[in-house]
Design an enzyme around this catalytic site. Structure first.
Site, mmCIF file in Angstrom:
data_model
loop_
_atom_site.group_PDB
_atom_site.id
_atom_site.type_symbol
_atom_site.label_atom_id
_atom_site.label_comp_id
_atom_site.label_asym_id
_atom_site.label_seq_id
_atom_site.Cartn_x
_atom_site.Cartn_y
_atom_site.Cartn_z
ATOM 1 N N ASP A 45 0.945 -1.057 -0.155
ATOM 2 C CA ASP A 45 0.060 -0.056 -0.133
ATOM 3 C C ASP A 45 0.903 1.180 0.034
ATOM 4 O O ASP A 45 0.719 2.170 -0.611
ATOM 5 C CB ASP A 45 -0.771 0.153 1.211
ATOM 6 C CG ASP A 45 -2.015 -1.100 1.237
ATOM 7 O OD1 ASP A 45 -2.347 -1.395 0.039
ATOM 8 O OD2 ASP A 45 -2.316 -1.628 2.150
ATOM 9 N N GLY A 46 2.070 1.145 0.616
ATOM 10 C CA GLY A 46 2.837 2.439 0.782
ATOM 11 C C GLY A 46 3.448 2.731 -0.752
ATOM 12 O O GLY A 46 3.395 3.840 -0.995
ATOM 13 N N ASN A 122 -5.102 8.341 2.027
ATOM 14 C CA ASN A 122 -5.433 7.823 3.144
ATOM 15 C C ASN A 122 -5.951 8.872 4.165
ATOM 16 O O ASN A 122 -7.070 8.795 4.684
ATOM 17 C CB ASN A 122 -4.154 6.927 3.877
ATOM 18 C CG ASN A 122 -4.133 5.793 3.410
ATOM 19 O OD1 ASN A 122 -5.039 5.067 2.888
ATOM 20 N ND2 ASN A 122 -3.184 4.883 3.841
ATOM 21 N N GLU A 123 -4.906 9.529 4.828
ATOM 22 C CA GLU A 123 -5.541 10.540 5.683
ATOM 23 C C GLU A 123 -4.197 11.789 5.922
ATOM 24 O O GLU A 123 -3.435 11.667 5.392
ATOM 25 C CB GLU A 123 -5.528 9.878 7.076
ATOM 26 C CG GLU A 123 -4.333 9.459 7.820
ATOM 27 C CD GLU A 123 -3.518 8.165 7.182
ATOM 28 O OE1 GLU A 123 -2.456 8.532 6.592
ATOM 29 O OE2 GLU A 123 -4.205 7.126 7.413
ATOM 30 N N ARG A 148 -8.057 19.043 22.973
ATOM 31 C CA ARG A 148 -6.659 19.037 23.627
ATOM 32 C C ARG A 148 -6.227 17.403 23.676
ATOM 33 O O ARG A 148 -7.148 16.723 24.097
ATOM 34 C CB ARG A 148 -6.689 19.420 25.226
ATOM 35 C CG ARG A 148 -6.724 21.025 25.424
ATOM 36 C CD ARG A 148 -6.729 21.066 26.859
ATOM 37 N NE ARG A 148 -6.629 22.666 26.917
ATOM 38 C CZ ARG A 148 -7.579 23.514 26.883
ATOM 39 N NH1 ARG A 148 -8.591 23.140 26.156
ATOM 40 N NH2 ARG A 148 -7.488 24.884 27.054
ATOM 41 N N ASP A 150 -3.217 14.360 21.972
ATOM 42 C CA ASP A 150 -2.125 14.026 20.875
ATOM 43 C C ASP A 150 -2.171 14.476 19.646
ATOM 44 O O ASP A 150 -1.340 14.745 19.201
ATOM 45 C CB ASP A 150 -1.705 12.421 21.102
ATOM 46 C CG ASP A 150 -0.908 11.952 22.561
ATOM 47 O OD1 ASP A 150 -0.931 12.973 23.191
ATOM 48 O OD2 ASP A 150 -0.817 10.826 22.509
ATOM 49 N N ALA A 185 -5.976 10.393 21.368
ATOM 50 C CA ALA A 185 -5.595 10.396 22.846
ATOM 51 C C ALA A 185 -6.094 11.809 23.270
ATOM 52 O O ALA A 185 -5.236 12.579 24.020
ATOM 53 C CB ALA A 185 -4.301 10.167 23.094
HETATM 54 P P1 NAD Z 1 3.661 1.170 5.586
HETATM 55 O O1 NAD Z 1 3.754 1.012 4.228
HETATM 56 O O2 NAD Z 1 4.446 0.608 6.461
HETATM 57 O O3 NAD Z 1 2.178 1.365 5.953
HETATM 58 C C1 NAD Z 1 1.709 0.741 7.229
HETATM 59 C C2 NAD Z 1 0.541 -0.348 6.943
HETATM 60 O O4 NAD Z 1 -0.629 0.264 6.765
HETATM 61 C C3 NAD Z 1 0.820 -1.503 6.174
HETATM 62 O O5 NAD Z 1 0.487 -2.637 6.613
HETATM 63 C C4 NAD Z 1 -0.171 -1.007 4.848
HETATM 64 O O6 NAD Z 1 -0.395 -2.246 4.293
HETATM 65 C C5 NAD Z 1 -1.156 -0.408 5.716
HETATM 66 N N1 NAD Z 1 -2.074 0.542 5.143
HETATM 67 C C6 NAD Z 1 -1.802 1.723 4.138
HETATM 68 N N2 NAD Z 1 -2.931 1.911 3.822
HETATM 69 C C7 NAD Z 1 -3.990 1.285 4.118
HETATM 70 C C8 NAD Z 1 -5.338 1.415 3.936
HETATM 71 N N3 NAD Z 1 -5.733 2.170 3.077
HETATM 72 N N4 NAD Z 1 -6.019 0.313 4.333
HETATM 73 C C9 NAD Z 1 -5.583 -0.753 5.300
HETATM 74 N N5 NAD Z 1 -4.311 -0.617 5.507
HETATM 75 C C10 NAD Z 1 -3.491 0.303 4.946
HETATM 76 O O7 NAD Z 1 3.889 2.741 5.953
HETATM 77 P P2 NAD Z 1 3.771 4.103 5.001
HETATM 78 O O8 NAD Z 1 4.284 3.815 3.769
HETATM 79 O O9 NAD Z 1 4.390 5.146 5.832
HETATM 80 O O10 NAD Z 1 2.103 3.987 5.000
HETATM 81 C C11 NAD Z 1 1.714 5.241 5.787
HETATM 82 C C12 NAD Z 1 0.354 4.802 6.215
HETATM 83 O O11 NAD Z 1 0.545 4.071 7.396
HETATM 84 C C13 NAD Z 1 -0.590 5.931 6.532
HETATM 85 O O12 NAD Z 1 -1.164 6.459 5.583
HETATM 86 C C14 NAD Z 1 -1.289 5.497 7.794
HETATM 87 O O13 NAD Z 1 -2.623 5.084 7.415
HETATM 88 C C15 NAD Z 1 -0.518 4.351 8.236
HETATM 89 N N6 NAD Z 1 -0.249 4.205 9.598
HETATM 90 C C16 NAD Z 1 -0.952 3.581 10.358
HETATM 91 C C17 NAD Z 1 -0.889 3.582 12.148
HETATM 92 C C18 NAD Z 1 -1.395 2.950 12.707
HETATM 93 O O14 NAD Z 1 -2.331 2.001 12.163
HETATM 94 N N7 NAD Z 1 -1.177 2.919 14.148
HETATM 95 C C19 NAD Z 1 0.239 4.688 12.296
HETATM 96 C C20 NAD Z 1 0.747 5.347 11.474
HETATM 97 C C21 NAD Z 1 0.683 5.309 10.155
#
Ligand code: NAD
Length: 265
Positions: A45-46, A122-123, A148, A150, A185
């Site tokens: 996905d990344g 994504n976000e 207030r 994180d 949080a």
């Molecule tokens: P990465 O490629 O390691 O992605 C992190 C994980 O998120 C992977 O397992 C990937 O398959 C999954 N992922 C990404 N988009 C997804 C989606 N739309 N639905 C389900 N799973 C999805 O790291 P990166 O390349 O830096 O990816 C960035 C993404 O990582 C951010 O967009 C964010 O959504 C995600 N992220 C998740 C967390 C968490 O779950 N606590 C924290 C920080 C970032």
């Protein structure tokens, strides 16, 4: 038809990238990294997030398809064993397209009337540098709460299965043109109060974050984290633009959710 391929960069993904490229050239498609009609992302996905940002200026002309070389991805849902089938399907244009909503992010700065515009697949998240994040949250031009905690996360429907899900947000089918605001949080006690629930906003409803004291923040756009200084406001809304995925076989969203989070047997 013109195509491009992006790879995660590991030897497995690079090997697959070269095979796909050779097959597509054999079908007399043209390799064009600048103006592709279709981008094949090989990795996870990344890798597809990276490809989306690389070609975000031509979303109306470029479609995406993802092959995963690790675990099943949300955007990367083809397996390496299927690539002959995929290549033949790509060569037999025209292909079907499904469109998913995107998030528009407008960051305005205090000085000089400057602003930065981004699109997220994504976000986007906002976090403070050291101290607790304090933000006034406005929805549809009305003050809603003073947050207030994180941080705050605003996700697209297709991003709802990513960071948003880990924050307790709902999974939203990508046929809804919506954005989801989730808390990271939050502080809740007799003095400070936030809604505590994820909020789902429809298209045309804007969410505006306005700093109360701090002016510098870490703001993420998908995989990208940037330090923004001198911030006056951060505006989120559903973009008029959409990402287009090339669809060659049915793989319903809820099946992808099931196979990713429950079981793929
Ligand atoms: P990465 O490629 O390691 O992605 C992190 C994980 O998120 C992977 O397992 C990937 O398959 C999954 N992922 C990404 N988009 C997804 C989606 N739309 N639905 C389900 N799973 C999805 O790291 P990166 O390349 O830096 O990816 C960035 C993404 O990582 C951010 O967009 C964010 O959504 C995600 N992220 C998740 C967390 C968490 O779950 N606590 C924290 C920080 C970032």
């Amino acid at each position: 038809m013109k195509f491009a391929i992006t790879s995660k960069g590991d030897s497995n993904s690079n090997g697959l990238m070269h095979r796909i490229k050779t097959y597509l050239l054999d079908f007399e498609l043209t390799y064009d990294e600048e103006e592709p009609d279709i981008v094949v992302s090989v990795g996870g996905d990344g890798t597809l997030l990276y490809a989306f940002h690389r070609y975000s200026s031509r979303l109306d002309k470029t479609a995406f398809v993802g092959v995963h070389t690790g675990h099943l991805g949300f955007y990367a849902d083809w397996v390496p064993e299927e690539i002959e089938k995929l290549v033949i399907a790509i060569a037999k244009t025209p292909f079907q397209v499904v469109e998913y909503p995107l998030l528009e992010v407008i960051i305005r700065y205090r000085s000089g009337g400057r602003e930065s515009n981004y699109l997220a697949l994504n976000e986007s998240t906002v976090k403070g540098l050291e101290a607790t994040l304090v933000m006034d949250v406005e929805i549809g031009g009305q003050h809603f709460e003073c947050f207030r905690g994180d941080g705050l996360c605003v996700s697209t429907p297709s991003g709802s299965t990513a960071y948003n899900k880990a924050l307790g947000g709902a999974i939203i089918h990508p046929s809804f043109s919506a954005l989801q605001l989730t808390e990271i949080a939050s502080i809740n006690n007799r003095v400070f109060r936030t809604i505590g629930s994820p909020l789902l906003l429809p298209k045309h409803h804007t969410c505006m974050l306005k700093p109360v004291k701090q002016t510098d923040f870490y703001i993420t756009i998908d995989h990208l984290t940037l330090l923004h200084k001198d911030v006056k406001s951060i505006q989120y809304r559903v973009s008029d633009k959409k990402i287009r995925f090339a669809r060659f076989r049915p793989f319903p969203f809820w099946k992808r959710v099931h196979d990713s989070f429950i079981s793929n047997e």
